[in-house]
Enzyme design. Structure first.
Site: not given
Length: 309
Positions: A21, A69, A99, A127, A130, A191, A217, A265
């Site tokens: 997501s 991000n 999500n 979620n 975040c 995670i 990443g 992702g």
């Protein structure tokens, strides 16, 4: 026999590869590159009850081994998602994972109650982790009692299984995972991103307008592997592992740690074909490692240790 078939609560996956997501939108852009039917599932972008425009720009910064991000859960809102995005996805033979996000418990409950009725939504992903929003988000994912209460409330209204997305920005992720399991969650996804920051060399100010952002990443893969390894040994519900996956080898490593499926992702931004490439390469890697089925890899790192004691 399909060597990659995975069965999870609410989800019959032809393979364990799921775009994560927030890194795949609602699939429209990626459908220009390949047939989305090759995927195991899709985790659609976080959906809130009302449209959200996200944080001010700049919202993205590159880092060694990944990116930061601070998008801020930008999305078109529940009405648009159910009226346009989910119907568009019905053309694909895919179980969709929706999500769900919000600023307070009632927001999650309202979205979950409605979106779980969509015919192609087979599971929800809560979620609660975040790090880029000022209310809700990570605030729900760092306290075991609050996370458990939210899970219980959503389970009461959802018509499909509920998976909960865990935050790595905690001292004891095992404690939170157990609380969520005890509250009735059907599975975990983990995670989410690690909270980070970059500073401009000329101004000494944060590069992101939000100041901080979520690190994703390859840089976070060792953290994700460690946390999946820890949590999978103490819960009896399946884990969809994520964090820095960009190859078939990464997938196997997450399975060894205890994951039952994986979400890809940030790698989608680097290579839009990364998911079908991984799916194509997995069977030969299983051959190389001597496995008949992907499930034989699950939890191998700690199950071997237990058997040798």
């Amino acid at each position: 026999m399909n060597r990659l078939q995975v069965e999870l609560p609410g989800l019959s996956l032809k393979n364990p590869i799921i775009p994560a997501s927030g890194c795949f939108g609602f699939g429209r852009e990626y459908a220009q590159f390949y047939d989305l039917n090759v995927l195991g599932s899709i985790m659609i972008k976080a959906t809130t009850e009302q449209p959200r425009y996200g944080n001010p720009t700049p919202r993205v910064a590159e880092t060694p081994g990944g990116m930061l991000n601070a998008i801020g859960l930008q999305n078109p809102g529940l009405e648009k998602v159910m009226g346009s995005e989910l119907p568009w996805l019905e053309q694909f033979d895919l179980p969709i994972i929706a999500n769900v996000a919000g600023s307070q418990v009632e927001d999650y409950v309202a979205v979950a109650k409605k979106i779980s009725k969509a015919p192609n939504v087979h599971a929800l992903e809560l979620n609660i982790s975040c790090p880029n929003v000022k209310t809700g988000g990570i605030a729900f994912g760092t306290n075991p009692e609050i996370a458990a209460d939210l899970t219980k409330r959503v389970k009461e209204v959802s018509e499909v299984p509920v998976y909960v997305k865990l935050s790595p920005n905690v001292t004891n992720i095992v404690e939170i995972a157990k609380a969520i399991e005890n509250a009735g969650a059907d599975g975990l996804t983990m995670i989410n991103t690690l909270l980070g920051m970059r500073l401009d060399l000329k101004t000494a100010k944060p590069i992101l307008a939000n100041r901080t952002g979520g690190l994703s990443g390859p840089a976070i893969k060792p953290v994700a592997i460690r946390m999946v390894h820890e949590v999978s040994q103490v819960v009896d519900i399946p884990i969809i592992g994520m964090g820095g996956i960009e190859s078939a080898e990464d997938v196997i490593e997450f399975f060894y740690a205890g994951a039952s499926a994986v979400a890809v992702g940030t790698a989608n931004f680097v290579d839009p074909l990364v998911c079908p490439t991984i799916i194509e390469e997995l069977p030969s890697l299983l051959d190389e490692l001597g496995f008949g089925h992907i499930s034989e890899c699950q939890g191998r790192s700690w199950k071997q240790v237990c058997q040798s004691r």
